[in-house]
Design an enzyme around this catalytic site. Structure first.
Site, PDB file in Angstrom:
ATOM      1  N   LYS A  34       0.620  -1.435  -0.478  1.00 46.71           N
ATOM      2  CA  LYS A  34       0.394   0.065  -0.004  1.00 46.71           C
ATOM      3  C   LYS A  34       1.151   1.017   0.064  1.00 46.71           C
ATOM      4  CE  LYS A  34      -1.421   1.187   3.756  1.00 46.71           C
ATOM      5  NZ  LYS A  34      -1.052   2.412   4.396  1.00 46.71           N
ATOM      6  N   THR A  35       1.807   1.509   0.889  1.00 43.47           N
ATOM      7  CA  THR A  35       2.413   2.211   1.157  1.00 43.47           C
ATOM      8  C   THR A  35       3.621   2.967  -0.367  1.00 43.47           C
ATOM      9  OG1 THR A  35       3.039   2.717   3.052  1.00 43.47           O
ATOM     10  CG2 THR A  35       4.403   3.544   2.082  1.00 43.47           C
ATOM     11  N   ASP A 226      -4.450   8.468   3.146  1.00 43.99           N
ATOM     12  CA  ASP A 226      -3.862   7.315   3.442  1.00 43.99           C
ATOM     13  C   ASP A 226      -4.820   6.030   4.518  1.00 43.99           C
ATOM     14  OD1 ASP A 226      -2.173   4.781   3.670  1.00 43.99           O
ATOM     15  OD2 ASP A 226      -0.622   5.931   4.856  1.00 43.99           O
ATOM     16  N   GLU A 227      -5.638   5.596   5.048  1.00 50.12           N
ATOM     17  CA  GLU A 227      -6.080   4.847   5.425  1.00 50.12           C
ATOM     18  C   GLU A 227      -7.623   4.940   5.710  1.00 50.12           C
ATOM     19  OE1 GLU A 227      -4.340   2.745   7.658  1.00 50.12           O
ATOM     20  OE2 GLU A 227      -2.600   2.088   7.804  1.00 50.12           O
ATOM     21  N   GLN A 260     -10.024  -3.444   7.394  1.00 51.59           N
ATOM     22  CA  GLN A 260      -9.052  -2.899   9.076  1.00 51.59           C
ATOM     23  C   GLN A 260      -9.367  -1.801   9.368  1.00 51.59           C
ATOM     24  OE1 GLN A 260      -4.331  -3.600   8.235  1.00 51.59           O
ATOM     25  NE2 GLN A 260      -5.280  -4.277   6.236  1.00 51.59           N
ATOM     26  N   ARG A 616      -0.507  -9.520  11.577  1.00 51.78           N
ATOM     27  CA  ARG A 616       1.171  -8.603  11.648  1.00 51.78           C
ATOM     28  C   ARG A 616       1.805  -9.189  11.683  1.00 51.78           C
ATOM     29  NH1 ARG A 616      -0.567  -4.338  10.175  1.00 51.78           N
ATOM     30  NH2 ARG A 616      -2.169  -5.633   9.452  1.00 51.78           N
TER      31      ARG A 616
END
Length: 752
Positions: A34-35, A226-227, A260, A616
């Site tokens: 994603k980043t 983002d997010e 998420q 994670r």
């Protein structure tokens, strides 16, 4: 110029990066790059000719914004420094510094943290002679925060029958007046709390459509978020103002993962991402489904868990990491044994798998669960760090100096004033402070002005006059010196350093070291050569430093140099990854929490939280649960979490037997434990012989009802449709008396 960086992307990532115009949504599964997509997309815009200062990139942590700029700089060089990238709060605070005059605020407004807000509310509740037991500061602040996040002003609050009705039922009929006074006193003090940085920006854009809103619409040709699943109603409302208008190209790109979305308790609205396509019909959607982080067993377990949720954007995460290591499932008799077993396994992972401390994390549902793991890690002499404790910037000595800095920049900052007017002690007692506050209230003036005008005994008046002169002197110095120079001056001349030096205890020396560390940080800020927007000069002033420091989060302070095992709540772990992850306390009423079982969509949110926890892990994942643990001073017995049942048995390495009755909800099994031998279980549980549960559609607002666990209650409201109907019920005489219960599962008898 050749676009070599595009070669680092897979096909879907490349499409998401190069589809630059119009609305775009990137659904990014965990570990899917994603980043990289977000940063390369911004770099691609700049390489395609878009000026960096025309790009607005919004994140949820300062750390994420810094990393984004660093990655973009590797592609486009120094041009990345002109990019508008930061958190919602930091970017909006930056705009407000320039435009605050349009809504009656000074450009050097203070930013109140939660401690400042609580302190102000405590004084307001006291001044209004309200019962502090009926108006607990935490609950009042949460209510005000929720109102602001939903654009409900104090006036609208007072006109909302539902809000006022709930307040009256909770014996808080004057909460609207507390809200009104809180807003008024913040504005009088030239201060904004964290919610105001969003709330006041919306007000600014709403009230100034031509000279402010149009200015920023023209400035930001491209907006990236983002997010996005973590945005709330207010954040989304601001975004739509910036990009959704007549003849707008709607160049907005949102990146996130509905699976998420775990911050509903902070006001995050999953519907923002689920319904994004309805707002932007011409939307292009790209799904990043390849996971580069985790092994096959971990990825497949995550898929099998999240598929149970009702509302979601369909996707199938996959990985080519075919490591056959299964997920370890550990059952222990007690929470103490759970701590011991986890510590044993950490030693094994370090010795057998050569995993360093920094690549190991213990995750839990609530911060209170850290104790047993801390005790066991100490016994093994394993270095660890608990996240979620007291922040560096919340320490008393740090807040004292920052209060001096804030008051020097903004004399109207009443929370800063009250904190340091008699620290170090200068003979200003509580009676003098009460007189100053009362005089300010009677004359409707600021506390700062009251310091100089309030009739007081000569000694107190002389002392306050010296204090005012000192602060005014600091303020003048702040106009010409950089942040470090004036902070050093203030720390010395205020008496703070001498006061700490006089304490020779270990605690006193530690406090002095903390103050020195703060000054070191201010020096770094003053010397760091980081350019801002081309149209704004580089600003190393004290006011700018205070804005930056007010927006620091716990994770932004993370020191990555030390080698320690990480202990943190799952909410804090989002965005992080480790070679070995332990998810502990997987028991009913803990994870999922008891409260989640009573709220609409509560279990779905808890399941998303579990999804975040297990994803994670890169290589090793361990799930643990205890048969018993101490809670509130008593031993309680819990069943294993229902989420364990949702992981296929072939993915688990476990000696724990599976439930034969797996089709029956765990929630019901837990409630009948131990009652099978009773010939009349209803009598054992205290159920009235004439108890008759009503059907869901029969329950209406205003009714009195009987619940088998919580007793008699009053239905405040009913919302939702069909099987999703949820009642909000007030039960007198229990902790957390207001409960939300899904009627499909509730057993309620109507009493009237």
């Amino acid at each position: 110029m050749a676009l070599e960086y595009l070669n680092d992307l897979n096909d879907v990532q490349r499409q998401a990066v190069t589809s630059t115009d119009g609305p775009v949504m990137v659904i990014a599964g965990p570990g899917s790059g994603k980043t990289r997509v977000l940063t390369y997309r911004i770099a691609h815009l700049i390489e395609s000719g878009v000026y960096p200062e025309q790009i607005l990139a919004l994140t949820f942590t300062n750390k994420a914004a810094r990393e984004m700029k660093e990655r973009i700089a590797k592609v486009v060089g120094d041009r990345a420094r002109r990019l508008w990238a930061g958190t919602f709060h930091s970017i909006f605070a930056r705009i407000l510094r320039v435009e605050a005059g349009h809504i009656g605020y000074p450009s050097n407004f203070s930013i109140y943290d939660s401690a400042d807000s609580r302190s102000l509310l405590t004084r307001i509740i006291k001044e209004m002679n309200l019962d502090k037991n009926n108006y607990p500061v935490g609950s009042v602040l949460a209510r005000i925060s929720s109102a602001k996040s939903n654009l409900i002003t104090p006036k609208l609050y007072a006109q909302d029958n539902d809000l006022m009705g709930v307040d009256r039922f909770n014996n808080r009929p004057m909460l609207y007046a507390v809200y009104n006074k809180y807003v008024s006193q913040c504005k009088q003090a030239g201060a904004m709390d964290f919610d105001d940085l969003l709330y006041r920006l919306f007000e600014l854009l709403q009230k100034n459509p031509e000279n402010v809103l149009d200015k920023y619409r023209r400035r930001f040709s491209y907006v990236l978020v983002d997010e996005f699943q973590d945005t709330n109603f207010l954040q989304y409302s601001i975004l739509k103002k910036l990009v959704k208008y007549a003849k707008s190209p709607e160049n907005i790109c949102v990146v996130g993962d509905d699976a998420q979305s775990i911050y509903a308790f902070r006001g995050a609205t999953i519907d923002n991402i689920l319904n994004f396509q309805h707002e932007f019909p011409n939307l292009s959607v790209f799904k990043l489904e390849q996971n580069y982080r985790s092994t096959h067993c971990i990825v497949e377990a995550a898929n099998q868990v999240i598929v149970q949720n009702k509302k979601q954007i369909q996707k199938k995460i996959w990985t080519d990491k075919l490591d056959s290591t299964k997920i370890k499932l550990v059952k222990t008799v007690s929470d103490t044994e759970e701590g011991r077993r986890v510590a044993d396994m950490i030693v094994e992972h370090k010795n057998r798998h050569h995993i360093p401390n920094k690549e190991i994390a213990i995750l839990y549902r609530t911060n209170a669960q850290s104790r047993v793991f801390e005790e066991q890690l100490r016994r093994y002499n394993i270095s660890y760090k608990v996240f979620g404790g007291l922040s560096f910037y919340q320490r008393k000595e740090i807040k004292d100096l920052i209060a001096y800095l804030r008051l020097s920049v903004n004399n109207y900052d009443e929370e800063a004033l009250m904190r340091i007017v008699n620290y170090p002690k200068r003979g200003i007692g509580n009676s003098t402070l009460d007189a100053i506050s009362q005089y300010a209230a009677e004359k409707d003036i600021t506390l700062w002005r009251s310091l100089m005008e309030c009739p007081l005994p000569n000694k107190a008046k002389s002392t306050l006059k010296d204090f005012v002169k000192m602060i005014e002197h600091f303020g003048k110095k702040a106009e010409s010196l950089n942040a470090f120079e004036v902070a050093t001056l203030i720390a010395s001349q205020s008496g703070l350093i001498d006061n700490l030096r006089s304490d020779n205890s270990l605690e006193g020396m530690a406090r002095l070291e903390n103050l020195t560390a703060l000054l070191d940080g201010i020096k770094e800020f003053s010397e760091n050569d980081e350019a801002t927007d081309d149209n704004l000069p580089e600003d190393k002033s004290l006011a700018t430093y205070l804005q930056n420091i007010a927006l620091v989060t716990d994770l932004d302070e993370e020191n990555t140099e030390r080698d320690y095992v990480t202990l943190m709540s799952i909410h804090s772990a989002k965005g992080l990854e480790f070679d070995s992850v332990f998810v502990a306390g997987l028991e009913e009423n803990i994870f999922p929490s008891m409260q989640a079982m009573e709220e609409r969509d509560g279990i779905d949110e808890e399941r998303r939280l579990f999804y975040v926890a297990i994803t994670r892990a890169r290589k090793l994942l361990t799930l643990s649960f205890a048969g018993s643990r101490y809670r509130y001073g008593k031993i309680v017995y819990n069943d294993p979490s229902r989420f364990i049942e949702e992981i296929p048995v072939d993915l688990l390495d476990s000696m724990v037997p599976r439930r034969a009755e797996a089709s029956q909800p765990v929630r019901l099994r837990a409630s009948v434990r131990g009652n099978f031998s009773q010939p009349n279980p209803q009598k054992k549980m205290g159920i009235p012989a004439d108890f008759e549960a009503a059907l869901p559609h029969q329950i209406q607002a205003g009714m009195k009802v009987l619940h088998l666990k919580f007793g008699e209650g009053k239905v405040l409201s009913v919302d939702g449709y069909n099987d999703a109907k949820v009642a909000t019920i007030f039960f007198q005489g229990i902790s957390n008396p207001q409960r939300r219960i899904m009627l499909k599962f509730a057993k309620l008898q109507i009493l009237n």
